[in-house]
Design a protein around this motif. Structure first.
Motif, PDB file in Angstrom:
ATOM      1  N   ARG A  29      97.203  38.370   3.286  1.00 21.21           N
ATOM      2  CA  ARG A  29      96.579  39.198   4.296  1.00 21.21           C
ATOM      3  C   ARG A  29      95.513  38.386   4.824  1.00 21.21           C
ATOM      4  NH1 ARG A  29      93.933  43.079   1.654  1.00 21.21           N
ATOM      5  NH2 ARG A  29      94.666  42.718  -0.357  1.00 21.21           N
ATOM      6  N   THR A  30      94.948  37.825   4.015  1.00 19.47           N
ATOM      7  CA  THR A  30      93.972  36.747   4.416  1.00 19.47           C
ATOM      8  C   THR A  30      94.327  35.615   5.381  1.00 19.47           C
ATOM      9  OG1 THR A  30      92.563  36.635   2.376  1.00 19.47           O
ATOM     10  CG2 THR A  30      91.934  34.854   3.878  1.00 19.47           C
ATOM     11  N   ARG A  31      95.407  35.241   5.264  1.00 17.26           N
ATOM     12  CA  ARG A  31      96.080  34.049   6.308  1.00 17.26           C
ATOM     13  C   ARG A  31      96.551  34.896   7.469  1.00 17.26           C
ATOM     14  NH1 ARG A  31      98.374  31.683   1.766  1.00 17.26           N
ATOM     15  NH2 ARG A  31     100.154  33.185   1.821  1.00 17.26           N
ATOM     16  N   LYS A  32      96.892  36.164   7.407  1.00 10.30           N
ATOM     17  CA  LYS A  32      97.305  37.094   8.733  1.00 10.30           C
ATOM     18  C   LYS A  32      96.003  37.179   9.382  1.00 10.30           C
ATOM     19  CE  LYS A  32      99.431  41.172  10.462  1.00 10.30           C
ATOM     20  NZ  LYS A  32     100.093  42.420   9.896  1.00 10.30           N
ATOM     21  N   PHE A  33      95.084  37.616   8.950  1.00 14.37           N
ATOM     22  CA  PHE A  33      93.441  38.033   9.422  1.00 14.37           C
ATOM     23  C   PHE A  33      93.025  36.698  10.048  1.00 14.37           C
ATOM     24  CE2 PHE A  33      88.913  37.698   9.188  1.00 14.37           C
ATOM     25  CZ  PHE A  33      88.644  38.875   9.956  1.00 14.37           C
ATOM     26  N   LEU A  34      92.994  35.562   9.580  1.00  5.54           N
ATOM     27  CA  LEU A  34      92.724  34.293  10.066  1.00  5.54           C
ATOM     28  C   LEU A  34      93.422  33.760  11.312  1.00  5.54           C
ATOM     29  CD1 LEU A  34      91.356  32.376   6.820  1.00  5.54           C
ATOM     30  CD2 LEU A  34      90.100  33.507   8.656  1.00  5.54           C
ATOM     31  N   LYS A  35      94.783  34.168  11.287  1.00  5.75           N
ATOM     32  CA  LYS A  35      95.524  33.891  12.383  1.00  5.75           C
ATOM     33  C   LYS A  35      95.255  34.747  13.665  1.00  5.75           C
ATOM     34  CE  LYS A  35      99.115  31.622  10.134  1.00  5.75           C
ATOM     35  NZ  LYS A  35     100.720  31.627   9.772  1.00  5.75           N
ATOM     36  N   THR A  36      95.087  36.062  13.349  1.00  8.13           N
ATOM     37  CA  THR A  36      95.295  37.023  14.396  1.00  8.13           C
ATOM     38  C   THR A  36      93.944  37.766  14.815  1.00  8.13           C
ATOM     39  OG1 THR A  36      95.562  38.907  12.696  1.00  8.13           O
ATOM     40  CG2 THR A  36      97.493  37.644  13.609  1.00  8.13           C
ATOM     41  N   ALA A  37      92.770  37.468  13.864  1.00  9.47           N
ATOM     42  CA  ALA A  37      91.590  38.237  14.249  1.00  9.47           C
ATOM     43  C   ALA A  37      90.620  37.244  15.175  1.00  9.47           C
ATOM     44  CB  ALA A  37      90.864  38.377  12.959  1.00  9.47           C
ATOM     45  N   ASP A  38      89.652  38.111  15.736  1.00  8.92           N
ATOM     46  CA  ASP A  38      88.970  37.364  16.611  1.00  8.92           C
ATOM     47  C   ASP A  38      87.605  37.277  15.695  1.00  8.92           C
ATOM     48  OD1 ASP A  38      86.791  36.389  18.307  1.00  8.92           O
ATOM     49  OD2 ASP A  38      87.342  38.264  19.851  1.00  8.92           O
ATOM     50  N   VAL A  39      87.586  35.963  14.896  1.00 12.63           N
ATOM     51  CA  VAL A  39      86.458  36.067  13.798  1.00 12.63           C
ATOM     52  C   VAL A  39      84.976  36.012  14.580  1.00 12.63           C
ATOM     53  CG1 VAL A  39      85.690  34.383  12.047  1.00 12.63           C
ATOM     54  CG2 VAL A  39      87.975  34.794  12.410  1.00 12.63           C
ATOM     55  N   ASP A  40      84.803  35.149  15.805  1.00 15.27           N
ATOM     56  CA  ASP A  40      83.588  35.293  16.332  1.00 15.27           C
ATOM     57  C   ASP A  40      83.222  36.860  16.766  1.00 15.27           C
ATOM     58  OD1 ASP A  40      83.282  32.449  16.419  1.00 15.27           O
ATOM     59  OD2 ASP A  40      84.437  32.356  18.239  1.00 15.27           O
ATOM     60  N   LYS A  41      84.109  37.707  16.879  1.00 16.14           N
ATOM     61  CA  LYS A  41      83.475  38.921  17.205  1.00 16.14           C
ATOM     62  C   LYS A  41      83.268  39.789  16.190  1.00 16.14           C
ATOM     63  CE  LYS A  41      85.279  43.431  19.388  1.00 16.14           C
ATOM     64  NZ  LYS A  41      84.801  44.105  18.357  1.00 16.14           N
ATOM     65  N   ALA A  42      84.084  39.239  14.982  1.00 20.72           N
ATOM     66  CA  ALA A  42      83.817  39.794  13.498  1.00 20.72           C
ATOM     67  C   ALA A  42      82.430  39.478  13.117  1.00 20.72           C
ATOM     68  CB  ALA A  42      84.753  39.728  12.773  1.00 20.72           C
ATOM     69  N   ALA A  43      81.970  38.186  13.385  1.00 17.10           N
ATOM     70  CA  ALA A  43      80.812  37.872  12.962  1.00 17.10           C
ATOM     71  C   ALA A  43      79.646  38.316  13.953  1.00 17.10           C
ATOM     72  CB  ALA A  43      80.761  36.116  13.322  1.00 17.10           C
ATOM     73  N   HIS A  44      80.051  38.569  15.219  1.00 12.73           N
ATOM     74  CA  HIS A  44      78.830  39.267  16.276  1.00 12.73           C
ATOM     75  C   HIS A  44      78.618  40.739  15.568  1.00 12.73           C
ATOM     76  CE1 HIS A  44      77.358  41.213  19.696  1.00 12.73           C
ATOM     77  NE2 HIS A  44      76.766  40.253  19.657  1.00 12.73           N
TER      78      HIS A  44
END
Length: 86
Positions: A29-44
């Motif tokens: 699930r962590t690998r999938k999140f890192l591949k598909t998620a907008d990490v910058d948006k999540a951080a914002h």
């Protein structure tokens, strides 16, 4: 030493040294999140919305870091020293 038991569905559960199925699931699930998620948006989205919230977050971080065993463990990416043989 760990014990092996069977739950009501007949699946084996490993306990003691770790739950290997849960670890594999978490890692996947962590690998999938890192591949598909907008990490910058999540951080914002996680950024504090006010000065009061920023102070609350800093206090919570300080409280968590105060429980760290070593200064290294308190740093991002830091690992506490291993016990035992060197």
């Amino acid at each position: 030493m760990g014990t092996k038991s069977t739950d009501s569905t007949g699946k084996d559960n490993v306990h003691g040294e770790g739950n290997y199925a849960a670890t594999r699931d978490y890692n996947e699930r962590t690998r999938k999140f890192l591949k598909t998620a907008d990490v910058d948006k999540a951080a914002h989205d996680a950024a504090p919305r006010s000065d009061a919230e920023a102070k609350e977050m800093q206090a919570a971080e300080a409280k968590g870091l105060s429980r760290a065993k070593t200064a290294t463990a308190a740093k991002p990416g830091g690992n506490p020293p291993r016990a035992g043989k060197r």
